[in-house]
Motif scaffolding. Structure first.
Motif, PDB file in Angstrom:
ATOM      1  N   LYS A  57      -2.266  -3.209  18.669  1.00 19.42           N
ATOM      2  CA  LYS A  57      -2.294  -1.747  18.743  1.00 19.42           C
ATOM      3  C   LYS A  57      -2.201  -1.165  17.340  1.00 19.42           C
ATOM      4  O   LYS A  57      -1.378  -1.580  16.524  1.00 19.42           O
ATOM      5  N   ASN A  58      -3.056  -0.187  17.085  1.00 23.55           N
ATOM      6  CA  ASN A  58      -3.085   0.514  15.798  1.00 23.55           C
ATOM      7  C   ASN A  58      -2.438   1.883  15.990  1.00 23.55           C
ATOM      8  O   ASN A  58      -2.948   2.732  16.732  1.00 23.55           O
ATOM      9  N   PHE A  59      -1.282   2.111  15.298  1.00 25.42           N
ATOM     10  CA  PHE A  59      -0.585   3.395  15.434  1.00 25.42           C
ATOM     11  C   PHE A  59      -1.095   4.441  14.437  1.00 25.42           C
ATOM     12  O   PHE A  59      -0.739   5.611  14.545  1.00 25.42           O
ATOM     13  N   GLY A  60      -1.894   4.032  13.467  1.00 28.56           N
ATOM     14  CA  GLY A  60      -2.426   4.954  12.478  1.00 28.56           C
ATOM     15  C   GLY A  60      -1.779   4.786  11.114  1.00 28.56           C
ATOM     16  O   GLY A  60      -0.828   4.031  10.931  1.00 28.56           O
ATOM     17  N   LEU A  83       0.826  -1.209   0.000  1.00 28.81           N
ATOM     18  CA  LEU A  83       0.000   0.000   0.000  1.00 28.81           C
ATOM     19  C   LEU A  83       0.861   1.260   0.000  1.00 28.81           C
ATOM     20  O   LEU A  83       1.950   1.292   0.592  1.00 28.81           O
ATOM     21  N   LYS A  84       0.358   2.307  -0.637  1.00 30.75           N
ATOM     22  CA  LYS A  84       1.073   3.584  -0.650  1.00 30.75           C
ATOM     23  C   LYS A  84       0.968   4.294   0.697  1.00 30.75           C
ATOM     24  O   LYS A  84       1.882   5.010   1.101  1.00 30.75           O
ATOM     25  N   ASP A  85      -0.193   4.090   1.356  1.00 32.72           N
ATOM     26  CA  ASP A  85      -0.408   4.724   2.663  1.00 32.72           C
ATOM     27  C   ASP A  85      -0.786   3.635   3.670  1.00 32.72           C
ATOM     28  O   ASP A  85      -1.948   3.530   4.097  1.00 32.72           O
ATOM     29  N   LEU A 134       0.922   9.785  10.577  1.00 30.92           N
ATOM     30  CA  LEU A 134       2.118   9.821  11.423  1.00 30.92           C
ATOM     31  C   LEU A 134       3.133  10.845  10.938  1.00 30.92           C
ATOM     32  O   LEU A 134       3.980  11.314  11.703  1.00 30.92           O
ATOM     33  N   LEU A 135       3.050  11.202   9.627  1.00 32.83           N
ATOM     34  CA  LEU A 135       3.972  12.208   9.107  1.00 32.83           C
ATOM     35  C   LEU A 135       3.761  13.569   9.773  1.00 32.83           C
ATOM     36  O   LEU A 135       4.652  14.436   9.745  1.00 32.83           O
ATOM     37  N   LYS A 136       2.604  13.774  10.378  1.00 32.01           N
ATOM     38  CA  LYS A 136       2.327  15.028  11.060  1.00 32.01           C
ATOM     39  C   LYS A 136       3.122  15.180  12.350  1.00 32.01           C
ATOM     40  O   LYS A 136       3.307  16.299  12.846  1.00 32.01           O
ATOM     41  N   ILE A 137       3.604  14.022  12.908  1.00 32.47           N
ATOM     42  CA  ILE A 137       4.338  14.084  14.181  1.00 32.47           C
ATOM     43  C   ILE A 137       5.770  13.613  14.061  1.00 32.47           C
ATOM     44  O   ILE A 137       6.558  13.775  14.986  1.00 32.47           O
ATOM     45  N   GLU A 150       7.976   4.874  10.113  1.00 32.60           N
ATOM     46  CA  GLU A 150       8.361   3.476  10.396  1.00 32.60           C
ATOM     47  C   GLU A 150       9.323   3.399  11.570  1.00 32.60           C
ATOM     48  O   GLU A 150       9.166   2.559  12.469  1.00 32.60           O
ATOM     49  N   ALA A 151      10.347   4.279  11.581  1.00 29.46           N
ATOM     50  CA  ALA A 151      11.303   4.285  12.692  1.00 29.46           C
ATOM     51  C   ALA A 151      10.611   4.654  14.003  1.00 29.46           C
ATOM     52  O   ALA A 151      10.911   4.097  15.071  1.00 29.46           O
ATOM     53  N   TYR A 152       9.671   5.593  13.930  1.00 28.29           N
ATOM     54  CA  TYR A 152       8.933   6.011  15.115  1.00 28.29           C
ATOM     55  C   TYR A 152       8.143   4.847  15.703  1.00 28.29           C
ATOM     56  O   TYR A 152       8.151   4.614  16.926  1.00 28.29           O
ATOM     57  N   VAL A 153       7.447   4.105  14.835  1.00 30.85           N
ATOM     58  CA  VAL A 153       6.624   2.982  15.305  1.00 30.85           C
ATOM     59  C   VAL A 153       7.507   1.876  15.874  1.00 30.85           C
ATOM     60  O   VAL A 153       7.177   1.263  16.899  1.00 30.85           O
ATOM     61  N   ARG A 154       8.642   1.624  15.219  1.00 39.80           N
ATOM     62  CA  ARG A 154       9.552   0.594  15.744  1.00 39.80           C
ATOM     63  C   ARG A 154      10.053   0.949  17.146  1.00 39.80           C
ATOM     64  O   ARG A 154      10.187   0.084  18.019  1.00 39.80           O
ATOM     65  N   GLU A 155      10.320   2.217  17.365  1.00 43.45           N
ATOM     66  CA  GLU A 155      10.771   2.651  18.687  1.00 43.45           C
ATOM     67  C   GLU A 155       9.660   2.482  19.730  1.00 43.45           C
ATOM     68  O   GLU A 155       9.916   2.075  20.869  1.00 43.45           O
ATOM     69  N   GLU A 156       8.415   2.786  19.337  1.00 44.91           N
ATOM     70  CA  GLU A 156       7.288   2.604  20.252  1.00 44.91           C
ATOM     71  C   GLU A 156       7.079   1.129  20.600  1.00 44.91           C
ATOM     72  O   GLU A 156       6.786   0.776  21.753  1.00 44.91           O
ATOM     73  N   ILE A 157       7.243   0.262  19.594  1.00 42.97           N
ATOM     74  CA  ILE A 157       7.089  -1.181  19.843  1.00 42.97           C
ATOM     75  C   ILE A 157       8.207  -1.695  20.746  1.00 42.97           C
ATOM     76  O   ILE A 157       7.986  -2.570  21.599  1.00 42.97           O
ATOM     77  N   LYS A 158       9.407  -1.129  20.574  1.00 36.71           N
ATOM     78  CA  LYS A 158      10.521  -1.510  21.446  1.00 36.71           C
ATOM     79  C   LYS A 158      10.198  -1.186  22.905  1.00 36.71           C
ATOM     80  O   LYS A 158      10.457  -1.985  23.814  1.00 36.71           O
ATOM     81  N   LYS A 159       9.604  -0.009  23.127  1.00 35.23           N
ATOM     82  CA  LYS A 159       9.209   0.370  24.484  1.00 35.23           C
ATOM     83  C   LYS A 159       8.127  -0.572  25.015  1.00 35.23           C
ATOM     84  O   LYS A 159       8.122  -0.952  26.191  1.00 35.23           O
ATOM     85  N   MET A 160       7.185  -0.949  24.145  1.00 35.99           N
ATOM     86  CA  MET A 160       6.126  -1.873  24.556  1.00 35.99           C
ATOM     87  C   MET A 160       6.707  -3.231  24.953  1.00 35.99           C
ATOM     88  O   MET A 160       6.265  -3.856  25.932  1.00 35.99           O
TER      89      MET A 160
END
Length: 619
Positions: free
Chosen positions: A32-35, A9-11, A40-43, A48-58
Motif C-alpha cells: 500500500k502506498n500512503f503518499g 530523501l527529504k520528501d 500527508l502534511l495536508k491531513i 509518520e505517526a499517522y501512517v504507523r497508526e494506519e498500518i496498525k489498523k491494517m
C-alpha cells in the motif's frame, strides 16, 4: 506489515510493506502506498505517526483475515521467461489436503521409517508414497508423468524419478507387512466392521503381446510362474492379464488383496488369501460372501469350520433334477416382506399397472430348501495330483447348507426384455445366411441359433442355421429366479440383504479401473507390477475411508462428484501476497468442510495459512 520509507530523501514516500514466506522463499512486497510526506502534511501534522497508526489498523484486520492491498498492474509486462521447452501452468492443487487428512490416520510415516531404517535410503519414502497415492486419485498417469507434474501440487515436492522406482522396490519387498499395516491402522480412521467379508476377482490387461515366461530357480529348482499370462477376459482383449483378488468389509472398505498370473483359476485364490485375513483378524469369526464363481465346494467347506459361515450365489441351472423340481414346484413359497403364502403362477400373471399391485411388484417370493449333499448342487472340488497338477472332480461329500430360492416379477420382466432384444438381433444375423458369422458364444445372441444339415443320397450336405426355440424356452424357465447357498440359520431376508451388498466390491473395481484410470498397466518387472497395485490399493483404501467418514455424517457424495471436486481445487499465486481459489463451492466441498474443518472453501488464502494447514495434517 511494517512501515517502509527511504530516510535519505527529504520528501519520502510512505509504504506498508508485507513480509511473505511462500514455501521455502522469503520476500517482502510494498502492498500500500500512503503518499509522499508533503502530501500527508495536508491531513496531519505528523505523517509518520499517522501512517504507523494506519498500518496498525491494517495488521489488526489482517489477523482476522481482512485486508486491503493496492496492487498495480502493468499490461505491457511480459510473463517470466524460462528455458523450459513448454510453458507451465502456475496453478497448484490443494484438494489433496483432504486426502492427507485421511492418510494421517494410517501412520505411514512410521511404517516407512521402520522399513528404511538401517538401509542406505537417500530419499523420503513417506513423501513419495503420499504423492503417488494423491496422483492415482487426482491425476492418474504413468510414474514418469506423475514425477513430471509434481509442480502441480502446493507443496512442490522434490525427488527424482529414480527414487520412485527404488521406492517401489522397497514397497514390494514389504508387500505383506504393508497390507497388514494399512488394515490395522485404518481402524483409527474408521471403525472396521469385519462381521461379513466379501471376496471377488478381476483382471487387468497389459499393453504387450507376449506373456511372461516361467523361470526355474537354479538353486531350489522351484518354478517361478510369470505374472502376465493369457487368461479369460470379459473384454476379449488379446493381451496378457494379471488377476487381482480383493477382500472387502461390510462397509465397502478394502481389507487386503492378492495378485496372481492371469491364467490362475479364481477359485484357487480365495482360501489362501482368506487364511492371511484370519491372521490379520486374529482368528475372528466372519461370514464369507461371494458370487457363484467363488463358491466352490472347497471354499464352502473351509468356511464351515472355525465358527465361520458362508453366503454364496448358487446357480439354479447346475442343481440336480430333484432340486430343480423343488424350485419350480409352486408350493411353500412366501412373500419376503411378510411371509404370507404366495404362488409363483400368480406372481407371473397379476396386472402390475394397477396401483394396488405395486407393492407386490416390488416384493420377492422365496423358498428354503435343505441341500446337504454337495453333489446335488453341481459343485466340484479341486484335487492335487502326484504330478502337481490340479484336477476338478465332482464333489461327493456332505455339506450342511440351505438353498434360498427367490423369485421377482420385476427381474423376470427385465430378463425377458433383454432376451427379446437379443432374439431380434439373432434374427437379423440369420438373415445374412453366412455360416462363418455364426459362431456360438455362451452369453451372446448366437446361443439362440442351431445348426441344421440336410442331405440327399450321394449329395453334399447343406448347412442351415435356425432360431433354437427349445433353447429360448428352456432359458425362459429361469427368468426371475435367484438363489443363494448358506450354512446360516438366520431369516432369509437377513441373508439376502447381506448377499445384495456384494455390489460394493464391484464398485471398488469400477473406481480403480475407471475413476483411477487403472488400465492398461505399463510395468514389466514383477516387483514393479506388485508395487504398482499396492499404490492403487492404497488409493482405493484412502478414497473408501473418506467416503465412509462422509457417510457417518449422513452426507452422500458420488465418487465422480467427490473426485472431480478434489481435482478442481486449484489455487494460483497472486504476487506472492496471497493464493486465490480457482474453483467454486459445491455440495461435495461443503461435505468435506463439515468433516475436516480445514477451511478450504475460501476465495483468498495467506501463504502462511496454507503452510500451517499442511503442516498440521502431516504431523
Amino acid at each position: 506489515m511494517k512501515l517502509y520509507y527511504d530516510k535519505r530523501l527529504k520528501d519520502p514516500t510512505y509504504y506498508a510493506q508485507q513480509g511473505i514466506r511462500n514455501g521455502k522463499k522469503t520476500t517482502t512486497r510494498n502492498v500500500k502506498n500512503f503518499g509522499k510526506h508533503s502530501e500527508l502534511l495536508k491531513i496531519t501534522d505528523d505523517p509518520e505517526a499517522y501512517v504507523r497508526e494506519e498500518i496498525k489498523k491494517m495488521n489488526e484486520e489482517y489477523l482476522i483475515g481482512r485486508v486491503t492491498f493496492n496492487l498495480t498492474a502493468d499490461f505491457n509486462e511480459k510473463v517470466k521467461h524460462t528455458q523450459d521447452a513448454a510453458s507451465a501452468s502456475n496453478w497448484v492443487n490443494i484438494g489433496y489436503f483432504f486426502l492427507q487428512y485421511i492418510m494421517e490416520g494410517l501412520n505411514l510415516k512410521e511404517f516407512f521409517s521402520q522399513k528404511s531404517s538401517g538401509r542406505k535410503v537417500t530419499f523420503d519414502c513417506f513423501t513419495i508414497s503420499r504423492f503417488l497415492t494423491y496422483a492415482r486419485i487426482l491425476d492418474p498417469r504413468s510414474k514418469f508423468a506423475t514425477w513430471n507434474h509434481l509442480a502441480s501440487y502446493y507443496e512442490q515436492p522434490c525427488f527424482d524419478y529414480q527414487h520412485i522406482l527404488r521406492f517401489m522396490d522397497l514397497l514390494e519387498t514389504n508387500y505383506d507387512s504393508y497390507l497388514e499395516w494399512l488394515f490395522k491402522n485404518s481402524n483409527s480412521v474408521v471403525k472396521r466392521d469385519t462381521s461379513v467379508l466379501y471376496y471377488d476377482c478381476t483382471n487387468f490387461y497389459f499393453e504387450c503381446e507376449q506373456p511372461d515366461e516361467d523361470v526355474v530357480d537354479e538353486v531350489t529348482g522351484e518354478i517361478i510362474n510369470g505374472l502376465r499370462k493369457f487368461g479369460i477376459s470379459k473384454e476379449h482383449r488379446p493381451n496378457p492379464i494379471v488377476e487381482m483378488g480383493l477382500f472387502m468389509d461390510s462397509r465397502g472398505i478394502p481389507i487386503t488383496m492378492c495378485l496372481h498370473p492371469g491364467n490362475t483359476s479364481e477359485q484357487a485364490t480365495a482360501v489362501p488369501l482368506e487364511k492371511e485375513v484370519l491372521q490379520m483378524l486374529d482368528g475372528a469369526k466372519f461370514i464369507y460372501c461371494a458370487d457363484a464363481g467363488l463358491g466352490s465346494y472347497n471354499i464352502r467347506k473351509f468356511n464351515s469350520m472355525g465358527g465361520r459361515a458362508f453366503i454364496v450365489t448358487q446357480s439354479i441351472k447346475k442343481l440336480s433334477d430333484t432340486l430343480k423340481k423343488s424350485v419350480f414346484n409352486d408350493f411353500d413359497y412366501k412373500l419376503l416382506s411378510n411371509d404370507a403364502p404366495v404362488k409363483i403362477s400368480g406372481m407371473k400373471e397379476f396386472d402390475r399397472h394397477l396401483e394396488e399391485n405395486l407393492k407386490l411388484y416390488n416384493d420377492f417370493a422365496y423358498k428354503i430348501i435343505d441341500a446337504d449333499k454337495a453333489v446335488d448342487l453341481g459343485l466340484y472340488e479341486e484335487k492335487i495330483l502326484k504330478n502337481g497338477k490340479v484336477k476338478r472332480v465332482k464333489a461327493t461329500g456332505l455339506l450342511k447348507q440351505r438353498i434360498i430360492i427367490t423369485f421377482s416379477r420385476k427381474m423376470m420382466e427385465y430378463q425377458r426384455a433383454v432376451r427379446e432384444r437379443q432374439i431380434e438381433r439373432a434374427k437379423k444375423l440369420l438373415e445374412k445366411k453366412d455360416p462363418e458369422e455364426i459362431k456360438k458364444g455362451p452369453n451372446d445372441i448366437k446361443r439362440f441359433m442351431k445348426r441344421v444339415t440336410h442331405t440327399k443320397s450321394g449329395e453334399k450336405a447343406a448347412v442351415e442355421y435356425l432360431l433354437d426355440e427349445a433353447k429360448i424356452a428352456e432359458e425362459e424357465k429361469y427368468d426371475g429366479y435367484y438363489a443363494v447357498a448358506t450354512n446360516l440359520l438366520d431369516p432369509a431376508k437377513d441373508i439376502l440383504d447381506v448377499s445384495h451388498e456384494r455390489y460394493q466390491i464391484e464398485d471398488c473395481f469400477r473406481i480403480i479401473k475407471t475413476n483411477f484410470t487403472g488400465r492398461p498397466v505399463n510395468h514389466r518387472l514383477p516387483n514393479r507390477i506388485k508395487a504398482h497395485f499396492l499404490i492403487r490399493y492404497t488409493a482405493l483404501l484412502v478414497y473408501r475411508l473418506l467416503e465412509a467418514k462422509l457417510d457417518d455424517q449422513e452426507t452422500r457424495v458420488t465418487p465422480q462428484d467427490l473426485i472431480t471436486t478434489l481435482r478442481n481445487m486449484n489455487v494460483t499465486n497472486i504476487h506472492d501476497v496471497e493464493y486465490m481459489a480457482l474453483y467454486n463451492g459445491s455440495r461435495a466441498l461443503d461435505a468435506l468442510e463439515q468433516l475436516t474443518s480445514l477451511n478450504l472453501d475460501r476465495l483468498h488464502y495467506k501463504p502462511k495459512d496454507l503452510n500451517g494447514k499442511i503442516k498440521k495434517i502431516l504431523r
